[in-house]
Design an enzyme around this catalytic site. Structure first.
Site: not given
Ligand SMILES: *Cc1c(COP(=O)(O)O)cnc(C)c1O
Length: 413
Positions: A372, A198, A127, A223-224
């Site tokens: 997705r 992560d 990511f 938020y996911k």
């Molecule tokens: C969604 C996501 C993030 C989000 O990071 P934010 O700091 O909330 O923007 C980080 N790492 C991964 C792997 C994600 O899928």
């Protein structure tokens, strides 16, 4: 496999032990939402909670609510609940900041715990924020540590005596591919390296057993799959055994041993609270708690079972009904290494997804060619998968995707 029918999907919904959860969410009428891996849906109880926090706790309680509504303990209280979802113990998780900021704090702290080692290891295509934050840390430390990346099947071999920290996303955001957390952690520990996981696409989506795997650090997203609301704070995990030595760079007052003593000198809190920086985003964290409570009341084994079955059926439908239209399947067909999503590839992926969204069937597109589809078993029905593929068949058969309005790039895909 024999030819699938919509009735079979409807029957699976009738037998679904998780079916009752759908009613706890406020899904817009007539929508099929296959994007809970990116932004979870609104729990009905979050609306009540928002009103309570804003009107009563803030509006009436004012500053007293730090005590009377227990705002001060939100990071730890909600953190302990999340700990239960990721195989951690109470006192090992707090809710704070964003996932990106939490990564910076913990990666910097991990490097401190492994002086003399020069390598941060991740995978190419992780990511973006994960790679960017590590690049930022590398630049900040003037090259004392260097970020290296190795493809996922070469990660084990790339972990060596010079590795300070391995940073990997447990379930890949694009492909949904899942790492073997225990095997990688064990290999890292063999050579004295640390691992940070992560869990953004894992928490609430797949079983996670941080302590069983011997994990050192983890971060994740609110938020996911936790349905905490847009921009909900993230969370972080530090294994108990590392906490006393942990020195993180954002030494703000909320991480102080006694914040309200107002002393000049920083002294870290003894436990996980030392990872906090500044004031808790109370409204966001309160809404996150609602989503976490719902997740905590569901059986993860049932969630995983339904999610895997959905993945299997979705892939089978794509193969049976969309053959000849140029789709590929980017996710592994092996359920053991797949998270709670299936990704398809298509040259015209962006326009096809826009055409689907115009029908209120919501997935998302990740450049250059990934469509997705996230499966969130608490509120997605089996028939939704059927109806989604049926819509795709129509969109491809009648050339609907090829309209100019579906080619306009939006700021957020
Ligand atoms: C969604 C996501 C993030 C989000 O990071 P934010 O700091 O909330 O923007 C980080 N790492 C991964 C792997 C994600 O899928």
């Amino acid at each position: 496999m024999t030819t699938l029918t919509r009735e079979q999907f409807a029957e699976l919904d009738r037998q679904d032990p998780l079916a009752g959860f759908r009613d706890r969410f406020d899904l817009p009428q007539g929508h099929i939402y296959l994007n809970g891996n990116s932004l979870g849906v609104l729990p009905k109880a979050a609306k009540e909670r928002a009103r309570e926090v804003v009107e009563n706790e803030w509006g009436q309680g004012l500053i007293r609510s730090w005590n009377s509504a227990d705002w001060i303990n939100i990071p730890r209280r909600v953190g302990d609940k999340i700990a239960g979802l990721v195989g951690a113990a109470p006192g090992e998780v707090v809710v704070a900041d964003s996932t990106s900021v939490n990564l910076f704090k913990l990666a910097a702290a991990a490097v401190k715990l492994r002086p003399g080692r020069g390598k941060l290891l991740s995978e190419p295509g992780n990511f973006p924020t994960d790679l960017y934050i590590l690049q930022g840390l590398e630049a900040f430390l003037d090259g004392k540590v260097c970020l290296e990346t190795a493809p996922r099947d070469e990660i084990l071999a790339a972990i060596d005596e010079d590795t300070a920290l391995v940073v990997l996303t447990h379930v890949h955001y694009k492909s949904g591919a899942m790492f073997d957390m225990a095997a990688i952690t064990a290999r890292a520990h063999e050579v004295g390296a640390l691992v940070l996981w992560d869990l953004s696409h894992s928490t609430g989506a797949v079983p996670v057993a941080l302590n069983q795997a011997g994990a050192d650090f983890a971060i994740g997203c609110g938020y996911k799959y936790l349905n905490g609301g847009p921009g909900a704070p993230g969370f972080l995990f530090v294994a108990q055994r590392h906490q006393a030595q942990l020195q993180q760079p954002l030494s703000g007052w909320f991480g102080h041993a006694n914040a309200f003593a107002m002393r000049d000198d920083y002294e870290p809190a003894p436990g996980i609270e030392r990872t906090l920086c500044g004031t808790t985003p109370v409204v966001g964290a309160s809404l996150l708690e609602v989503g976490v409570d719902i997740m905590a009341s569901a059986d993860m084994a049932l969630i995983r079972e339904k999610s895997l079955q959905m993945g299997e059926l979705f892939i089978a439908l794509v193969e049976q009904r969309l053959g000849g239209y140029g789709f590929g399947i980017a996710s592994s067909k092996d359920p053991a290494v797949r998270g709670s999503q299936v990704s398809l590839t298509h040259e015209q992926g962006f326009a096809i997804m826009q055409a689907l969204i115009a029908r209120n069937i919501i997935g998302d597109f990740r450049a250059p060619e990934i469509l997705r589809f996230g499966f969130t078993p608490l509120y997605v029905r089996y028939v939704d998968l059927w109806d989604c593929v049926e819509a795709l068949v129509e969109i491809m058969a009648n050339g609907e995707w090829d309209r100019s309005e579906f080619r306009k790039l939006t700021a957020v895909t």
